[in-house]
Design a protein around this motif. Structure first.
Motif, PDB file in Angstrom:
ATOM      1  N   ALA A   1       0.848  -1.199   0.000  1.00 22.50           N
ATOM      2  CA  ALA A   1       0.000   0.000   0.000  1.00 22.50           C
ATOM      3  C   ALA A   1       0.881   1.245   0.000  1.00 22.50           C
ATOM      4  N   PRO A   2       0.381   2.356  -0.568  1.00 26.88           N
ATOM      5  CA  PRO A   2       1.137   3.613  -0.529  1.00 26.88           C
ATOM      6  C   PRO A   2       1.337   4.113   0.895  1.00 26.88           C
ATOM      7  N   THR A   3       2.376   4.917   1.080  1.00 25.95           N
ATOM      8  CA  THR A   3       2.659   5.552   2.372  1.00 25.95           C
ATOM      9  C   THR A   3       2.715   7.057   2.162  1.00 25.95           C
ATOM     10  N   PRO A   4       1.555   7.705   2.028  1.00 22.00           N
ATOM     11  CA  PRO A   4       1.570   9.147   1.728  1.00 22.00           C
ATOM     12  C   PRO A   4       2.013  10.012   2.899  1.00 22.00           C
ATOM     13  N   HIS A   5       1.956   9.457   4.123  1.00 22.08           N
ATOM     14  CA  HIS A   5       2.355  10.223   5.305  1.00 22.08           C
ATOM     15  C   HIS A   5       3.352   9.381   6.109  1.00 22.08           C
ATOM     16  N   ALA A   6       4.624   9.549   5.781  1.00 22.41           N
ATOM     17  CA  ALA A   6       5.656   8.749   6.429  1.00 22.41           C
ATOM     18  C   ALA A   6       5.841   9.173   7.878  1.00 22.41           C
ATOM     19  N   THR A   7       6.173   8.210   8.723  1.00 22.10           N
ATOM     20  CA  THR A   7       6.473   8.515  10.119  1.00 22.10           C
ATOM     21  C   THR A   7       7.878   9.104  10.222  1.00 22.10           C
ATOM     22  N   PRO A   8       8.176   9.818  11.302  1.00 20.13           N
ATOM     23  CA  PRO A   8       9.540  10.327  11.485  1.00 20.13           C
ATOM     24  C   PRO A   8      10.586   9.217  11.438  1.00 20.13           C
ATOM     25  N   GLU A   9      10.218   8.039  11.956  1.00 18.67           N
ATOM     26  CA  GLU A   9      11.162   6.917  11.946  1.00 18.67           C
ATOM     27  C   GLU A   9      11.443   6.456  10.512  1.00 18.67           C
TER      28      GLU A   9
ATOM     29  N   ASN B   1      13.116   6.702  -2.144  1.00 19.80           N
ATOM     30  CA  ASN B   1      12.353   6.865  -3.373  1.00 19.80           C
ATOM     31  C   ASN B   1      10.888   6.504  -3.176  1.00 19.80           C
ATOM     32  N   VAL B   2      10.630   5.447  -2.432  1.00 18.05           N
ATOM     33  CA  VAL B   2       9.247   5.050  -2.168  1.00 18.05           C
ATOM     34  C   VAL B   2       8.520   6.136  -1.387  1.00 18.05           C
ATOM     35  N   LEU B   3       9.104   6.578  -0.275  1.00 18.10           N
ATOM     36  CA  LEU B   3       8.445   7.562   0.577  1.00 18.10           C
ATOM     37  C   LEU B   3       8.273   8.894  -0.138  1.00 18.10           C
ATOM     38  N   TYR B   4       9.333   9.336  -0.824  1.00 11.56           N
ATOM     39  CA  TYR B   4       9.281  10.629  -1.508  1.00 11.56           C
ATOM     40  C   TYR B   4       8.197  10.622  -2.588  1.00 11.56           C
ATOM     41  N   HIS B   5       8.149   9.561  -3.390  1.00 10.59           N
ATOM     42  CA  HIS B   5       7.204   9.541  -4.499  1.00 10.59           C
ATOM     43  C   HIS B   5       5.786   9.193  -4.048  1.00 10.59           C
TER      44      HIS B   5
ATOM     45  N   THR C   1       4.917   0.812 -14.251  1.00 12.37           N
ATOM     46  CA  THR C   1       5.561   0.288 -13.046  1.00 12.37           C
ATOM     47  C   THR C   1       6.302   1.408 -12.341  1.00 12.37           C
ATOM     48  N   ASP C   2       6.418   1.260 -11.044  1.00 11.68           N
ATOM     49  CA  ASP C   2       7.171   2.218 -10.249  1.00 11.68           C
ATOM     50  C   ASP C   2       7.511   1.553  -8.926  1.00 11.68           C
ATOM     51  N   LEU C   3       8.568   2.032  -8.295  1.00 10.81           N
ATOM     52  CA  LEU C   3       8.904   1.558  -6.955  1.00 10.81           C
ATOM     53  C   LEU C   3       7.902   2.075  -5.931  1.00 10.81           C
ATOM     54  N   SER C   4       7.206   3.169  -6.272  1.00 10.02           N
ATOM     55  CA  SER C   4       6.242   3.807  -5.375  1.00 10.02           C
ATOM     56  C   SER C   4       4.828   3.294  -5.637  1.00 10.02           C
ATOM     57  N   PRO C   5       4.193   2.637  -4.664  1.00  8.54           N
ATOM     58  CA  PRO C   5       2.800   2.202  -4.851  1.00  8.54           C
ATOM     59  C   PRO C   5       1.855   3.374  -5.117  1.00  8.54           C
TER      60      PRO C   5
ATOM     61  N   ALA D   1      -4.817   6.253 -16.406  1.00  6.23           N
ATOM     62  CA  ALA D   1      -5.083   5.378 -17.543  1.00  6.23           C
ATOM     63  C   ALA D   1      -6.568   5.045 -17.658  1.00  6.23           C
ATOM     64  N   GLU D   2      -7.198   4.762 -16.526  1.00  4.60           N
ATOM     65  CA  GLU D   2      -8.630   4.446 -16.530  1.00  4.60           C
ATOM     66  C   GLU D   2      -9.438   5.639 -17.041  1.00  4.60           C
ATOM     67  N   GLY D   3      -9.071   6.837 -16.603  1.00  7.73           N
ATOM     68  CA  GLY D   3      -9.777   8.026 -17.056  1.00  7.73           C
ATOM     69  C   GLY D   3      -9.619   8.266 -18.546  1.00  7.73           C
ATOM     70  N   LEU D   4      -8.512   7.790 -19.122  1.00 10.98           N
ATOM     71  CA  LEU D   4      -8.261   7.958 -20.551  1.00 10.98           C
ATOM     72  C   LEU D   4      -8.765   6.780 -21.377  1.00 10.98           C
ATOM     73  N   GLY D   5      -9.255   5.730 -20.705  1.00 15.66           N
ATOM     74  CA  GLY D   5      -9.753   4.558 -21.410  1.00 15.66           C
ATOM     75  C   GLY D   5      -8.659   3.727 -22.058  1.00 15.66           C
ATOM     76  N   LEU D   6      -7.469   3.697 -21.442  1.00 14.90           N
ATOM     77  CA  LEU D   6      -6.331   2.974 -22.004  1.00 14.90           C
ATOM     78  C   LEU D   6      -6.178   1.602 -21.350  1.00 14.90           C
ATOM     79  N   ASP D   7      -5.701   0.634 -22.144  1.00 12.77           N
ATOM     80  CA  ASP D   7      -5.498  -0.737 -21.681  1.00 12.77           C
ATOM     81  C   ASP D   7      -4.138  -0.824 -20.994  1.00 12.77           C
ATOM     82  N   VAL D   8      -4.132  -0.623 -19.675  1.00 12.74           N
ATOM     83  CA  VAL D   8      -2.882  -0.518 -18.925  1.00 12.74           C
ATOM     84  C   VAL D   8      -2.970  -1.322 -17.638  1.00 12.74           C
ATOM     85  N   GLU D   9      -1.915  -2.071 -17.381  1.00 10.00           N
ATOM     86  CA  GLU D   9      -1.746  -2.799 -16.117  1.00 10.00           C
ATOM     87  C   GLU D   9      -0.768  -2.027 -15.248  1.00 10.00           C
ATOM     88  N   GLY D  10      -0.888  -2.124 -13.938  1.00 13.42           N
ATOM     89  CA  GLY D  10       0.029  -1.449 -13.027  1.00 13.42           C
ATOM     90  C   GLY D  10       0.687  -2.422 -12.075  1.00 13.42           C
TER      91      GLY D  10
END
Length: 318
Positions: A6-14, A27-31, A98-102, A112-121
Motif C-alpha cells: 500500500a502507498p505511504t503518503p504520510h511517512a512517520t519520522p522513523e 524513493n518510495v516515501l518521496y514519491h 511500473t514504479d517503486l512507489s505504490p 489510464a482508466e480516465g483515458l480509457g487505455l489498456d494498462v496494467e500497473g
C-alpha cells in the motif's frame, strides 16, 4: 495490484530517518508523498500539449515509423506521463506502468482508466523486473534512470524482458553539467520568491508556511532520491556494457532549461491556481521557442554534455 504494498503518503519520522540511509526506501516515501500533487507540480496533462511533448522526446531519441508497438513497459512511470501520452499518440497499443512507489502506480492507473487505455500497473524495482524474458517489444522511461542505484543492472533487466530486436527509450535524464546550473537556478528562484512574498503587498502570492515547509523537506530528500547525473558518452557506454545494440544518447534543453527551471520553481512556491492560463501559455510557448533555438542553433556550437536532458535508446540483439 492486490499483492502490491500500500502507498505511504504520510511517512512517520522513523521512516523518514531510515530513508536517509536507504535510497530505495527514500524513493518510495518521496514519491508516495508526491503522488497526489505530482501532475500539478510538473504541469503534467494528458492532452495535445503533453502528447506532442512525449512523442517529441521519443522521436528525438529513436526512429519510429508510425506503427504501434504491441506491448510496452514503462519503468518508473510516476503518474504515467510518458507511456500514457505515447499510447494516446499511437506509439503503443497496450502497456504496463511500473514504479517503486505504490502511490505513483495507483495514480498512473487512475489516469489510464480516465483515458480509457489498456494498462496494467505493478510495483516494480527496476533492478529486478518481475516479467518473463521476451515479454515486451518496447520499454520506456522518463526521468527514472537517475533514481536507480545500479543503472547497468537495470538496463540488463530491460534487455532481458525485451523481445529480440525490441527497443528501449529513456528520456529526461539529467546531465552532470545541466543538473549543476538547473539546481542553482531553482535555489535562487525559490529563495527570491519566498523572500519577496513575505512583503505585505505580495502576501497573497505566498503559500501557507506549512506547505512551504513541506516543499523544503521534499527538496531536501531529493538529495537522496536523485542518485546520478550523466555524461552522455558514459551513459552510452553503460548501455553497451549491458548488452544493447544501436545505442545512442541525444541531449536537449540548454536555453530552454534556463527558463524551465525558474518557471517550475516559481510555480511550486506560489498558491495553486494563482498564475492562471495565460501564465501556463507563456511558460509553454517560451519553452517551445527556446527549444527551437536549442535544436536549430545551439546544438551546433554548444557541447552536448552541457544540455540539461539526456535521452538514451538502443535495441536488444536479434
Amino acid at each position: 495490484m492486490s499483492s502490491d504494498p500500500a502507498p505511504t503518503p504520510h511517512a512517520t519520522p522513523e521512516q523518514v530517518e531510515a530513508a536517509w540511509h536507504d535510497r530505495k526506501l527514500a524513493n518510495v516515501l518521496y514519491h508516495d508523498w508526491e503522488a497526489g500533487t505530482y501532475d500539478e507540480k510538473w504541469s503534467i496533462s494528458y492532452d495535445e500539449r503533453c502528447i506532442d511533448y512525449a512523442v517529441g522526446r521519443f522521436r528525438t531519441a529513436a526512429p519510429w515509423d508510425g506503427r504501434p508497438y504491441l506491448r510496452a513497459l514503462e519503468l518508473g512511470s510516476g503518474t504515467g506521463f510518458f507511456l500514457l501520452n505515447l499510447m494516446q499518440a499511437g506509439v503503443a497499443d497496450r502497456g504496463v506502468v511500473t514504479d517503486l512507489s505504490p502511490g505513483m502506480v495507483a495514480a498512473a492507473q487512475r489516469n489510464a482508466e480516465g483515458l480509457g487505455l489498456d494498462v496494467e500497473g505493478r510495483v516494480v524495482d527496476g533492478e529486478h523486473i518481475p516479467f518473463p524474458d521476451d515479454s515486451f517489444d518496447l520499454v520506456v522511461g522518463h526521468a527514472v534512470l537517475h533514481h536507480i542505484p545500479d543503472v547497468e543492472a537495470a538496463l540488463r533487466e530491460v534487455l532481458r524482458v525485451l523481445e529480440p530486436g525490441g527497443r528501449f527509450v529513456f528520456a529526461g535524464e539529467p546531465t552532470t553539467v545541466g543538473d549543476a546550473y538547473a539546481r542553482k537556478l531553482g535555489q535562487w528562484t525559490w529563495k527570491a520568491t519566498t523572500t519577496l512574498t513575505k512583503l505585505p503587498p505580495l502576501q497573497g502570492w505566498r503559500r501557507p508556511q506549512h506547505e512551504l515547509d513541506e516543499s523544503s523537506r521534499a527538496a531536501a530528500l531529493e538529495s537522496v532520491v536523485d542518485i546520478h547525473t550523466f555524461d552522455p558518452a558514459v551513459l552510452e557506454g553503460t548501455a553497451r556494457a549491458a548488452g544493447a545494440e544501436g545505442v545512442a544518447a541525444a541531449t536537449e534543453e540548454f536555453s530552454a532549461a534556463m527558463l524551465g527551471w525558474p518557471v517550475r520553481t516559481f510555480e511550486a512556491a506560489v498558491p495553486p491556481g494563482k498564475l492562471g492560463w495565460n501564465w501556463a501559455m507563456f511558460a509553454y510557448h517560451g519553452w517551445q521557442r527556446l527549444s527551437w533555438l536549442d535544436e536549430h542553433l545551439l546544438t551546433r556550437v554548444v557541447p552536448r554534455s552541457w544540455f540539461y536532458n539526456a535521452l538514451l535508446t538502443g535495441t536488444k540483439p536479434r
